[in-house]
Write a protein that holds these residues in place. Structure first.
Motif, mmCIF file in Angstrom:
data_model
loop_
_atom_site.group_PDB
_atom_site.id
_atom_site.type_symbol
_atom_site.label_atom_id
_atom_site.label_comp_id
_atom_site.label_asym_id
_atom_site.label_seq_id
_atom_site.Cartn_x
_atom_site.Cartn_y
_atom_site.Cartn_z
ATOM 1 N N LEU A 71 0.839 -1.209 0.000
ATOM 2 C CA LEU A 71 0.000 0.000 0.000
ATOM 3 C C LEU A 71 0.867 1.249 0.000
ATOM 4 O O LEU A 71 0.640 2.190 -0.754
ATOM 5 C CB LEU A 71 -0.910 0.024 1.230
ATOM 6 C CG LEU A 71 -2.114 -0.900 1.248
ATOM 7 C CD1 LEU A 71 -2.863 -0.751 2.575
ATOM 8 C CD2 LEU A 71 -3.063 -0.611 0.093
ATOM 9 N N SER A 94 2.578 1.775 -3.380
ATOM 10 C CA SER A 94 1.742 2.050 -4.550
ATOM 11 C C SER A 94 1.328 3.518 -4.607
ATOM 12 O O SER A 94 0.754 3.963 -5.594
ATOM 13 C CB SER A 94 0.514 1.140 -4.559
ATOM 14 O OG SER A 94 -0.315 1.428 -3.468
ATOM 15 N N LEU A 95 1.626 4.286 -3.543
ATOM 16 C CA LEU A 95 1.252 5.700 -3.530
ATOM 17 C C LEU A 95 2.340 6.551 -4.158
ATOM 18 O O LEU A 95 3.505 6.425 -3.808
ATOM 19 C CB LEU A 95 1.076 6.188 -2.081
ATOM 20 C CG LEU A 95 -0.090 5.663 -1.285
ATOM 21 C CD1 LEU A 95 -0.027 6.223 0.130
ATOM 22 C CD2 LEU A 95 -1.398 6.051 -1.933
ATOM 23 N N PRO A 96 1.963 7.439 -5.079
ATOM 24 C CA PRO A 96 2.965 8.391 -5.564
ATOM 25 C C PRO A 96 3.270 9.419 -4.472
ATOM 26 O O PRO A 96 2.468 9.632 -3.574
ATOM 27 C CB PRO A 96 2.276 9.044 -6.759
ATOM 28 C CG PRO A 96 0.826 8.839 -6.552
ATOM 29 C CD PRO A 96 0.654 7.641 -5.687
ATOM 30 N N LEU A 114 3.885 13.084 -3.010
ATOM 31 C CA LEU A 114 3.483 14.469 -3.298
ATOM 32 C C LEU A 114 4.703 15.354 -3.529
ATOM 33 O O LEU A 114 4.652 16.315 -4.278
ATOM 34 C CB LEU A 114 2.648 15.025 -2.145
ATOM 35 C CG LEU A 114 2.067 16.414 -2.378
ATOM 36 C CD1 LEU A 114 0.964 16.392 -3.422
ATOM 37 C CD2 LEU A 114 1.551 17.028 -1.090
ATOM 38 N N ALA A 115 5.820 15.017 -2.890
ATOM 39 C CA ALA A 115 7.034 15.829 -3.035
ATOM 40 C C ALA A 115 7.771 15.531 -4.342
ATOM 41 O O ALA A 115 8.797 16.132 -4.621
ATOM 42 C CB ALA A 115 7.957 15.589 -1.839
ATOM 43 N N GLY A 116 7.244 14.605 -5.137
ATOM 44 C CA GLY A 116 7.821 14.401 -6.459
ATOM 45 C C GLY A 116 8.887 13.323 -6.528
ATOM 46 O O GLY A 116 9.478 13.106 -7.582
ATOM 47 N N THR A 141 8.650 10.181 -6.658
ATOM 48 C CA THR A 141 8.336 9.043 -7.525
ATOM 49 C C THR A 141 8.263 9.434 -8.992
ATOM 50 O O THR A 141 8.070 8.590 -9.855
ATOM 51 C CB THR A 141 6.974 8.422 -7.133
ATOM 52 O OG1 THR A 141 6.079 9.460 -6.824
ATOM 53 C CG2 THR A 141 7.112 7.491 -5.958
ATOM 54 N N LYS A 142 8.404 10.730 -9.298
ATOM 55 C CA LYS A 142 8.248 11.203 -10.676
ATOM 56 C C LYS A 142 9.220 10.467 -11.596
ATOM 57 O O LYS A 142 10.398 10.335 -11.294
ATOM 58 C CB LYS A 142 8.516 12.707 -10.730
ATOM 59 C CG LYS A 142 8.139 13.347 -12.035
ATOM 60 C CD LYS A 142 6.698 13.786 -12.047
ATOM 61 C CE LYS A 142 6.319 14.356 -13.409
ATOM 62 N NZ LYS A 142 4.911 14.727 -13.448
ATOM 63 N N ARG A 185 9.534 7.474 -12.155
ATOM 64 C CA ARG A 185 9.673 6.049 -11.847
ATOM 65 C C ARG A 185 8.316 5.389 -12.050
ATOM 66 O O ARG A 185 7.282 6.032 -11.944
ATOM 67 C CB ARG A 185 10.084 5.877 -10.384
ATOM 68 C CG ARG A 185 11.554 5.577 -10.223
ATOM 69 C CD ARG A 185 11.843 5.188 -8.800
ATOM 70 N NE ARG A 185 11.887 6.328 -7.898
ATOM 71 C CZ ARG A 185 11.556 6.277 -6.601
ATOM 72 N NH1 ARG A 185 11.135 5.151 -6.084
ATOM 73 N NH2 ARG A 185 11.653 7.334 -5.843
ATOM 74 N N ARG A 186 8.326 4.090 -12.294
ATOM 75 C CA ARG A 186 7.067 3.389 -12.445
ATOM 76 C C ARG A 186 6.478 3.135 -11.064
ATOM 77 O O ARG A 186 7.194 2.799 -10.129
ATOM 78 C CB ARG A 186 7.348 2.061 -13.142
ATOM 79 C CG ARG A 186 6.228 1.580 -13.993
ATOM 80 C CD ARG A 186 6.682 0.352 -14.766
ATOM 81 N NE ARG A 186 5.533 -0.464 -15.079
ATOM 82 C CZ ARG A 186 4.618 -0.136 -15.984
ATOM 83 N NH1 ARG A 186 4.745 0.968 -16.664
ATOM 84 N NH2 ARG A 186 3.585 -0.921 -16.204
ATOM 85 N N LEU A 187 5.159 3.338 -10.931
ATOM 86 C CA LEU A 187 4.518 3.026 -9.654
ATOM 87 C C LEU A 187 4.568 1.524 -9.422
ATOM 88 O O LEU A 187 4.587 0.744 -10.366
ATOM 89 C CB LEU A 187 3.065 3.496 -9.662
ATOM 90 C CG LEU A 187 2.821 4.998 -9.655
ATOM 91 C CD1 LEU A 187 1.322 5.269 -9.695
ATOM 92 C CD2 LEU A 187 3.426 5.644 -8.427
ATOM 93 N N GLN A 188 4.582 1.127 -8.162
ATOM 94 C CA GLN A 188 4.619 -0.299 -7.845
ATOM 95 C C GLN A 188 3.269 -0.737 -7.296
ATOM 96 O O GLN A 188 3.057 -0.714 -6.094
ATOM 97 C CB GLN A 188 5.707 -0.575 -6.807
ATOM 98 C CG GLN A 188 7.100 -0.207 -7.272
ATOM 99 C CD GLN A 188 8.124 -0.489 -6.181
ATOM 100 O OE1 GLN A 188 8.089 -1.510 -5.519
ATOM 101 N NE2 GLN A 188 9.029 0.448 -5.983
ATOM 102 N N PRO A 189 2.341 -1.096 -8.164
ATOM 103 C CA PRO A 189 1.037 -1.512 -7.658
ATOM 104 C C PRO A 189 1.113 -2.879 -6.988
ATOM 105 O O PRO A 189 2.105 -3.590 -7.149
ATOM 106 C CB PRO A 189 0.189 -1.597 -8.932
ATOM 107 C CG PRO A 189 1.139 -1.795 -10.038
ATOM 108 C CD PRO A 189 2.460 -1.252 -9.620
ATOM 109 N N ILE A 190 0.070 -3.189 -6.217
ATOM 110 C CA ILE A 190 -0.078 -4.557 -5.746
ATOM 111 C C ILE A 190 -0.782 -5.296 -6.868
ATOM 112 O O ILE A 190 -1.894 -4.925 -7.245
ATOM 113 C CB ILE A 190 -0.905 -4.607 -4.452
ATOM 114 C CG1 ILE A 190 -0.240 -3.758 -3.375
ATOM 115 C CG2 ILE A 190 -1.087 -6.045 -3.990
ATOM 116 C CD1 ILE A 190 -1.062 -3.646 -2.099
#
Lengths: 307, 338
Positions: B256, B259-261, B263-265, B267-268, B270-275
C-alpha cells in the motif's frame, strides 16, 4: 511517435459554460458560470492535469472539450479544426480521435452486454466492412493490451472487479486508436492497491500509442506523478497553470498553496509538523484577479495574486 | 494496565448471499484504551466497516449473522444487549460519524432538533437546557453564527458543515468512544484537513477514544496513535503509528505504501509499484494467509496455514504482524543484492 506539430493537438480558447438560473415565474433571472473564460493547450503525447475541488468546473470542461456538453462560448480546436463548427456527421467522424474514460466503470458498462461486445461496439460503428472474425481478433488484442485475458470477453460486467471494469472501459476507449482521451476521475472509485495498476496502464498506452490525456482528478499526489502540466481550477476559472514540477515546487496562487497544504502525507512525522499550519492558510477572497499573467516561462497565475 | 475501553475478541461476521456465504469478518481481536486513537486502514471488502456496524448492532440480520465473538465495551458485551439497551449506548457513550452526512441527517428536521434529540434521550435534558447545549456544540465544531444556523435545515449547510453537524451530534453526549467510518472521504481535501484538525482539537478537549476508519494512509498518519491494517476480514498488521510507517512488517502494508505516488515528487519518472492482482472473493476466501496470492514474498506455508497476529521480532512493543515470512530480513537482503 511525436511529430513536429504546427499547432497543439487540442487548443481551448475562452471556453465558458453558463447555465441560466430561472426564477420562479420562468424568466431568466441570472446565469450560473460553471466554467468561465478558460484557455489551455494540450500538445501531442502530453498529459494535462486538471485539479480543483467539487464544483470547480473540472468535469464540465471535460465534457465541453469532447462536445458531449458543448460550451456556451469559446472555441475547442482539435488538430486545428474548430469542433463547434462541425456538422453532426463530421463530429461523429471526429469522435474516433477523441474518447472519454469516466469515474465509475460500472455505470459506464452495459450490464446486458458482454465485455467483448462492449469493446467491439465502436469498431462496428466506425470500421464498417470488416469481418466478425477480424473484429474478434482485434478485440482479443485490445484485451491483451489492457492486461485482461482475452477469454474474459464472454463475461458480463458483474463478473469483473472494479479495476478490471476500468480496463474494459479503457480498451473500448483505445479501440479506434484515438489521439486524445479525457479521463475524468478514472481511479477515484478504485481501491488504493488497484489505482497504481490503472495509472501504469494509462502511461504505457501513452508511450505505445502517442496519446494525449486531459486527466481530471482531485488526487493531487497522482496528478503530480502522471501529468506533465497542471491547471488548477477554482470556481470555474483557471487560477494557476504550469509544468507539474513548477506548480508543486513553487505554487504562487493562494488557492493552489491552500490545496497543496491540505493533502495528507503518509508519514506521521511530516503530518505532526504540518497539521497545525492548515488553519492558518485562509481561503482566498473572491476578489482575486482573473487574468492570467505569465510569471515565468509557461507558469501562469491569476493576476492580482501574482502582483 | 486497567480494563480496556473496548475489547473485541474473535469477532466473526458472515452474510448470506446468492453465491454462498460471504465471510466478511474472520475472527478479529483487538483492544482500545481510553483516549487512544486507532486508525483502521483497509480496502473494500477488508471488513473494516462491517465489524464496527456489527458491534453497534447496525447490520441487518438476516442476511448478516454474528457467528462468534465478544465486543466488550467498558466490560459489557454489546453483542448480548437487546435493542433498547444498545440504543442507549449508540449515540450516548459511543458516537459515530459515517461517510455521507446528507443521508445520515434527516432533511425534514432542523439541525437544532437533530442535535437536541440525543441530549433528551441520553442525558434527559429539558427543552431549554438541550437547546443551550446544542448551541454550545455548534460553536464547538466551529460553525460560525451558530445561533442563527441552529434553526436551519441540512440542505442549507455545505458538505463540510453537514459533517461538522454530524460530529456535533456524535459528541453531544460526551461519548467515551467516537467511531468515524470514512468520515472525510466524500469531502474536498481542504475541508478534510479542517475536519481532521477539528477532531484532533475535540479529542484534546473531550478526551474521548477514537476509531478512525479510512482507506487513506495519509489521513491515518495525521490522526492515529495506533494503526491497524485489515485485509479480507483479518488484521494483518497493527502497531504504534511511527513504527508501522517506518518499519512495516506485512507485505500488504508495504505494498500500500509503495503504490502511492509521492506528493514531493520523489516518484516522478519512476514506475509506480502496484499490488498486482485483486482482493479475494470472500465467498470463497483462500485458506492460509489471505494476501498470499498477491504477495511475492509468500512462502509455501502462507498458502496452507493462516498466520496468527503476533509481536513482530525487533519491532516496537505492540507492533504486531500476521505473517510467516520475515519482511524485514527479505528487504535487507534485497538491498544488499547488487
Amino acid at each position: 511517435m511525436t511529430r513536429a506539430a504546427p499547432y497543439p493537438l487540442l487548443s481551448v480558447r475562452n471556453l465558458s459554460k453558463h447555465y441560466p438560473l430561472r426564477s420562479w415565474w420562468g424568466g431568466t433571472a441570472s446565469v450560473f458560470k460553471a466554467v468561465h473564460d478558460v484557455s489551455f493547450d494540450i500538445r501531442p503525447n502530453e498529459t494535462l492535469g486538471l485539479v480543483g475541488e467539487s464544483g470547480s468546473g473540472k468535469s464540465t470542461i471535460g465534457r465541453a472539450v469532447t462536445m458531449l456538453n458543448p460550451p456556451t462560448s469559446g472555441t475547442v480546436a482539435f488538430q486545428g479544426t474548430d469542433l463547434a463548427r462541425l456538422s453532426a456527421r463530421e463530429m461523429r467522424g471526429m469522435r474516433r480521435h477523441i474518447q472519454m474514460v469516466f469515474q465509475d466503470p460500472y455505470s459506464a458498462l452495459n450490464p446486458r452486454m458482454n465485455a467483448g461486445a462492449y469493446v467491439m461496439e465502436p469498431l462496428l460503428l466506425h470500421d464498417t466492412g470488416r469481418s466478425r472474425a477480424e473484429l474478434r481478433d482485434e478485440v482479443a488484442g485490445l484485451f491483451e493490451r489492457v492486461g485482461l485475458d482475452p477469454r474474459f470477453a464472454r463475461r458480463y460486467p458483474h463478473q469483473f472487479s472494479g479495476g478490471q471494469r476500468q480496463r474494459i472501459c479503457i480498451a473500448r476507449a483505445i479501440a479506434l486508436k484515438p489521439r486524445f482521451i479525457v479521463a475524468d476521475e478514472p481511479i477515484a472509485a478504485l481501491d488504493v492497491s488497484i489505482q497504481a495498476q490503472v495509472v501504469n496502464l494509462l502511461q504505457d498506452l501513452q508511450d505505445e500509442l502517442g496519446l494525449s490525456y486531459l486527466f481530471i482528478s482531485h488526487d493531487l499526489r497522482m496528478v503530480r506523478y502522471l501529468c506533465h502540466r497542471v491547471a488548477v481550477l477554482w470556481r470555474g476559472r483557471i487560477v494557476e497553470m504550469a509544468d507539474s514540477e513548477t506548480l508543486y515546487g513553487d505554487p504562487r496562487h493562494p488557492y493552489t498553496r491552500r490545496l497543496l497544504a491540505a493533502v495528507p502525507v503518509p508519514d506521521p512525522v511530516v503530518e505532526r509538523q504540518r497539521v497545525s499550519a492548515i488553519g492558518l492558510t485562509a481561503p482566498p477572497s473572491s476578489e482575486t484577479g482573473h487574468d492570467l499573467t505569465e510569471v515565468a516561462p509557461g507558469h501562469w497565475v491569476a493576476q492580482s495574486a501574482a502582483g | 494496565m486497567g480494563v480496556p475501553l473496548l475489547d473485541i475478541r474473535d469477532l466473526t461476521v458472515a452474510f448470506a448471499s446468492d453465491g454462498g456465504t460471504v465471510h466478511a469478518v474472520n475472527g478479529i481481536s483487538y483492544a482500545l484504551s481510553e483516549g487512544e486513537t486507532l486508525g483502521i486502514v483497509g480496502e473494500s471488502g477488508s471488513g473494516k466497516s462491517v465489524h464496527v456496524l456489527a458491534m453497534l448492532g447496525l447490520i441487518p440480520m438476516p442476511p448478516g449473522r454474528i457467528e462468534r465473538g465478544e465486543v466488550l465495551f467498558q466490560g459489557r458485551d454489546l453483542l448480548t444487549l437487546d435493542d433498547r439497551a444498545l440504543r442507549r449506548v449508540r449515540g450516548g457513550e459511543i458516537g459515530f460519524v459515517f461517510q455521507d452526512p446528507m443521508s445520515s441527517l434527516n432533511p425534514a428536521m432542523t439541525v437544532a432538533a437533530q442535535i437536541v434529540e440525543p441530549l433528551r434521550i441520553h442525558l434527559g435534558l429539558d427543552g431549554a437546557a438541550a437547546r443551550r447545549r446544542a448551541l454550545e456544540l455548534l460553536d464547538l465544531v466551529r460553525i460560525p453564527d451558530a445561533a442563527r444556523r441552529l434553526d436551519q435545515y441540512p440542505h442549507e449547510f455545505s458538505g463540510g458543515q453537514r459533517q461538522r453537524v454530524m460530529i456535533a451530534i456524535a459528541i453531544a453526549c460526551k461519548p467515551k468512544l467516537l467511531i468515524a467510518d470514512e468520515a472525510t472521504t466524500a469531502l474536498d481535501v481542504t475541508i478534510q484537513a479542517e475536519i481532521i484538525g477539528l477532531v484532533r482539537e475535540l479529542k484534546r478537549e473531550i478526551g474521548m477514544a477514537i476509531v478512525w476508519i479510512t482507506h487513506d494512509l495519509g489521513v491515518v498518519a495525521g490522526i492515529a496513535d495506533t494503526v491497524q491494517v485489515m485485509y479480507a476480514g483479518r488484521i494483518l498488521e497493527r502497531g504504534p503509528v511511527d513504527d508501522l510507517f517506518a518499519d512495516p512488517r506485512s507485505a500488504y502494508t508495504l505494498g500500500l505504501l509503495r503504490s502511492l505516488p509521492d506528493l514531493a515528487g520523489g516518484t516522478k519518472g519512476r514506475r509506480l509499484q502496484p499490488i498486482e492482482g485483486a482482493p479475494p472473493d470472500m465467498r470463497d476466501p483462500p485458506v492460509g494467509d489471505p494476501f498470499a496470492p498477491r504477495n511475492r514474498y509468500a512462502t509455501e506455508r502462507c498458502f496452507r496455514e493462516a498466520p496468527p497476529l503476533a509481536q513482530a521480532p525487533g519491532a516496537a512493543p505492540g507492533h504486531l504482524v500476521a505473517a510467516w515470512y520475515d519482511l524485514r530480513g527479505l528487504l535487507a537482503r534485497e538491498r544488499a543484492a547488487p
